[in-house]
Design an enzyme around this catalytic site. Sequence first.
Site, PDB file in Angstrom:
ATOM      1  N   GLY A 171      98.860  59.148  -5.498  1.00  0.00           N
ATOM      2  CA  GLY A 171      98.153  59.316  -6.772  1.00  0.00           C
ATOM      3  C   GLY A 171      98.571  60.606  -7.470  1.00  0.00           C
ATOM      4  N   THR A 223      95.864  52.492  -7.913  1.00  0.00           N
ATOM      5  CA  THR A 223      96.030  53.355  -9.097  1.00  0.00           C
ATOM      6  C   THR A 223      97.156  54.373  -8.893  1.00  0.00           C
ATOM      7  OG1 THR A 223      94.273  54.809  -8.278  1.00  0.00           O
ATOM      8  CG2 THR A 223      93.647  53.157  -9.917  1.00  0.00           C
ATOM      9  N   ASP A 283      98.141  54.734   1.286  1.00  0.00           N
ATOM     10  CA  ASP A 283      97.813  54.426  -0.109  1.00  0.00           C
ATOM     11  C   ASP A 283      97.998  52.929  -0.329  1.00  0.00           C
ATOM     12  OD1 ASP A 283      97.763  54.424  -3.061  1.00  0.00           O
ATOM     13  OD2 ASP A 283      98.057  56.587  -2.873  1.00  0.00           O
ATOM     14  N   ARG A 298      92.169  58.158 -19.650  1.00  0.00           N
ATOM     15  CA  ARG A 298      91.521  59.453 -19.859  1.00  0.00           C
ATOM     16  C   ARG A 298      91.960  60.052 -21.196  1.00  0.00           C
ATOM     17  NH1 ARG A 298      91.333  61.865 -13.752  1.00  0.00           N
ATOM     18  NH2 ARG A 298      93.223  60.674 -13.473  1.00  0.00           N
ATOM     19  N   TYR A 302      78.975  64.495   9.326  1.00  0.00           N
ATOM     20  CA  TYR A 302      80.000  64.607  10.380  1.00  0.00           C
ATOM     21  C   TYR A 302      80.183  66.065  10.794  1.00  0.00           C
ATOM     22  CZ  TYR A 302      81.757  59.921  11.188  1.00  0.00           C
ATOM     23  OH  TYR A 302      81.867  58.621  11.602  1.00  0.00           O
ATOM     24  N   ASN A 359      85.771  56.015   7.195  1.00  0.00           N
ATOM     25  CA  ASN A 359      86.956  55.763   8.026  1.00  0.00           C
ATOM     26  C   ASN A 359      87.804  57.025   8.189  1.00  0.00           C
ATOM     27  OD1 ASN A 359      86.275  53.088   8.355  1.00  0.00           O
ATOM     28  ND2 ASN A 359      87.511  52.386   6.621  1.00  0.00           N
ATOM     29  N   TYR A 365      81.294  55.606  -9.284  1.00  0.00           N
ATOM     30  CA  TYR A 365      82.121  56.749  -8.862  1.00  0.00           C
ATOM     31  C   TYR A 365      81.220  57.898  -8.409  1.00  0.00           C
ATOM     32  CZ  TYR A 365      85.845  60.315  -9.250  1.00  0.00           C
ATOM     33  OH  TYR A 365      86.758  61.319  -9.015  1.00  0.00           O
ATOM     34  N   GLY A 409      86.118  59.275  10.514  1.00  0.00           N
ATOM     35  CA  GLY A 409      86.251  58.727  11.872  1.00  0.00           C
ATOM     36  C   GLY A 409      87.613  59.068  12.456  1.00  0.00           C
TER      37      GLY A 409
END
Length: 315
Positions: A10, A35, A31, A186, A159, A99, A145, A102
């Site tokens: 990104g 986007t 990825d 944007r 965590y 994830n 978002y 983790g």
Amino acid sequence: MRAVVTGGAGFLGSHLCDRLIAEGWNVLVLDNLVTGADSNIGHLWSHPNFRIARCDVSKYIDVPGPVDYVLHFASPASPVDYLKLPIQTLKVGALGTHNALGLALAKKAKFFLSSTSECYGDPEISPQHEEYWGHVNPIGPRGVYDEAKRFAEAMTMAYHRYHGVDTHIVRIFNTYGPRMRLNDGRALPNFVHQALTGKPMTVYGDGKQTRSFCFVSDLIEGIYRLMQSDEHLPVNIGNPHEITMMEFAERVRSHFENAPAIVLEPLPQDDPKQRCPDIAKAKRILKWEPKVPLDEGLRVTLDYFKKEFAANKTA
Ligand code: UDP
């Protein structure tokens, strides 16, 4: 040292990869290119310390071998993108963060969350400091978002507190620079695309809403410092130079010979009225502040956009 960067293809992820590679890290990018774009990291493909695996981090993440740092940068990040991809945005902020945490826990690695000024929503105070809890509409169009990132911060702190993972959280304010997508919706890419195609620049609302634009190299410097710090609570990284969107449109316009007209269009729902980072904490603990003036950053970014535009026209 080996880093896993989710969303490394990104806009921000790819600049982070450049910095990590330059500092001698071994980098694995995860990825799904929803986007992001291969072209953002094409220059790194042949580098011996760089690899990319195409996968969706909202599903299980499997990385063989040791990992020292997990940096979670995967997410649609423009309002237009996350309106088009609402479920994926919620999933990568929530399941993807879980994830990635983790993975950090399993590998005994450090963890870095790219969070956002959107956690403050449409703020009632300005500038926004890190102790402000925000003013977010959870069920509005931006909620997918904002709430995913707020959940991501909560999960990261859990965590840290429960599992003892060495975690870091950056709240990123509006950032611009090369590798933004011309069609990401944007303000800056829109204005530039409109100027390059001979259309008027669309300022939403009355243009009095404010933003503060940070050039990408400044942002990455702040992130790199935070990565190495002992700070576990969120830190704002952004440029505190606040301007109205009308002023911003005029600044962009001044970089074009055939200056396009500016037209007003309706303000999208829940569009924050003001946004400006309080960077006292970053200054204090990271000795960081932005250096690139807006016109210099705009010149570099507009050169990039013009080249991209010309290349796509001839492609
Ligand atoms: N905006 C605008 N014209 C455009 C696109 C956006 O005036 O063509 C405004 C938008 O309403 C917001 C500001 O510019 O007030 C910044 O929008 P952007 O999508 O860049 O990011 P945001 O800060 O809202 O996440």
